[in-house]
Motif scaffolding. Structure first.
Motif, PDB file in Angstrom:
ATOM      1  N   GLY A 161      -7.844   1.485  -4.821  1.00  0.00           N
ATOM      2  CA  GLY A 161      -6.905   0.174  -4.533  1.00  0.00           C
ATOM      3  C   GLY A 161      -5.927  -0.030  -3.617  1.00  0.00           C
ATOM      4  O   GLY A 161      -6.310   0.147  -2.423  1.00  0.00           O
ATOM      5  N   GLU A 162      -4.773   0.060  -4.094  1.00  0.00           N
ATOM      6  CA  GLU A 162      -3.614   0.265  -2.917  1.00  0.00           C
ATOM      7  C   GLU A 162      -3.492   1.342  -2.943  1.00  0.00           C
ATOM      8  O   GLU A 162      -2.015   1.303  -2.151  1.00  0.00           O
ATOM      9  N   LYS A 163      -3.875   2.420  -3.566  1.00  0.00           N
ATOM     10  CA  LYS A 163      -2.637   3.582  -3.478  1.00  0.00           C
ATOM     11  C   LYS A 163      -4.164   4.677  -2.496  1.00  0.00           C
ATOM     12  O   LYS A 163      -4.811   4.387  -2.477  1.00  0.00           O
ATOM     13  N   LYS A 195      -2.901  -3.090   5.162  1.00  0.00           N
ATOM     14  CA  LYS A 195      -3.664  -1.760   4.921  1.00  0.00           C
ATOM     15  C   LYS A 195      -4.156  -0.984   6.033  1.00  0.00           C
ATOM     16  O   LYS A 195      -4.264   0.181   5.598  1.00  0.00           O
ATOM     17  N   GLU A 221      -8.939   6.494  -1.305  1.00  0.00           N
ATOM     18  CA  GLU A 221      -7.808   5.310  -1.550  1.00  0.00           C
ATOM     19  C   GLU A 221      -8.857   4.920  -3.034  1.00  0.00           C
ATOM     20  O   GLU A 221      -9.750   4.857  -3.350  1.00  0.00           O
ATOM     21  N   GLU A 265       3.191  -2.621   4.798  1.00  0.00           N
ATOM     22  CA  GLU A 265       2.155  -4.159   3.891  1.00  0.00           C
ATOM     23  C   GLU A 265       1.022  -4.665   4.304  1.00  0.00           C
ATOM     24  O   GLU A 265       0.099  -4.976   3.624  1.00  0.00           O
ATOM     25  N   GLN A 300       5.549   3.185   1.401  1.00  0.00           N
ATOM     26  CA  GLN A 300       4.602   2.036   1.119  1.00  0.00           C
ATOM     27  C   GLN A 300       4.142   1.398   3.011  1.00  0.00           C
ATOM     28  O   GLN A 300       4.971   1.586   3.404  1.00  0.00           O
ATOM     29  N   TYR A 305       0.819  -1.266  -0.596  1.00  0.00           N
ATOM     30  CA  TYR A 305      -0.094   0.223  -0.009  1.00  0.00           C
ATOM     31  C   TYR A 305       0.985   1.145  -0.389  1.00  0.00           C
ATOM     32  O   TYR A 305       1.772   1.578   0.933  1.00  0.00           O
TER      33      TYR A 305
END
Length: 73
Positions: free
Chosen positions: A58-60, A28, A56, A26, A24, A2
């Motif tokens: 997705g993972e960004k 969420k 938010e 790992e 970054q 993330y």
């Protein structure tokens, strides 16, 4: 993984020597917590000409900047 980043880097963001982006994580929940913590810090400590909030996708996680902050009543 993330990632936290800022959409537009106003002069306040550019002047903050302690701010290293992107970040970054790992986990969420940890990424969400840190993004909200950072946005709250920016809202409390920067010039108050802008308002920062987190979105938010997705993972960004993106800290977005509302450039014209309304006057508080």
């Amino acid at each position: 993984m993330y990632t936290i980043d800022i959409e537009k880097r106003c002069s306040c963001v550019k002047k903050d020597e302690n701010l290293t982006l992107p970040l970054q994580f790992e986990d969420k929940k940890e990424a969400e917590f840190q993004a909200l913590r950072l946005a709250n810090h920016m809202n409390a400590n920067y010039c108050k000409k802008h308002r920062f909030f987190v979105t938010e996708e997705g993972e960004k996680l993106t800290i977005r900047v509302e450039l014209a902050c309304p006057n508080e009543v």
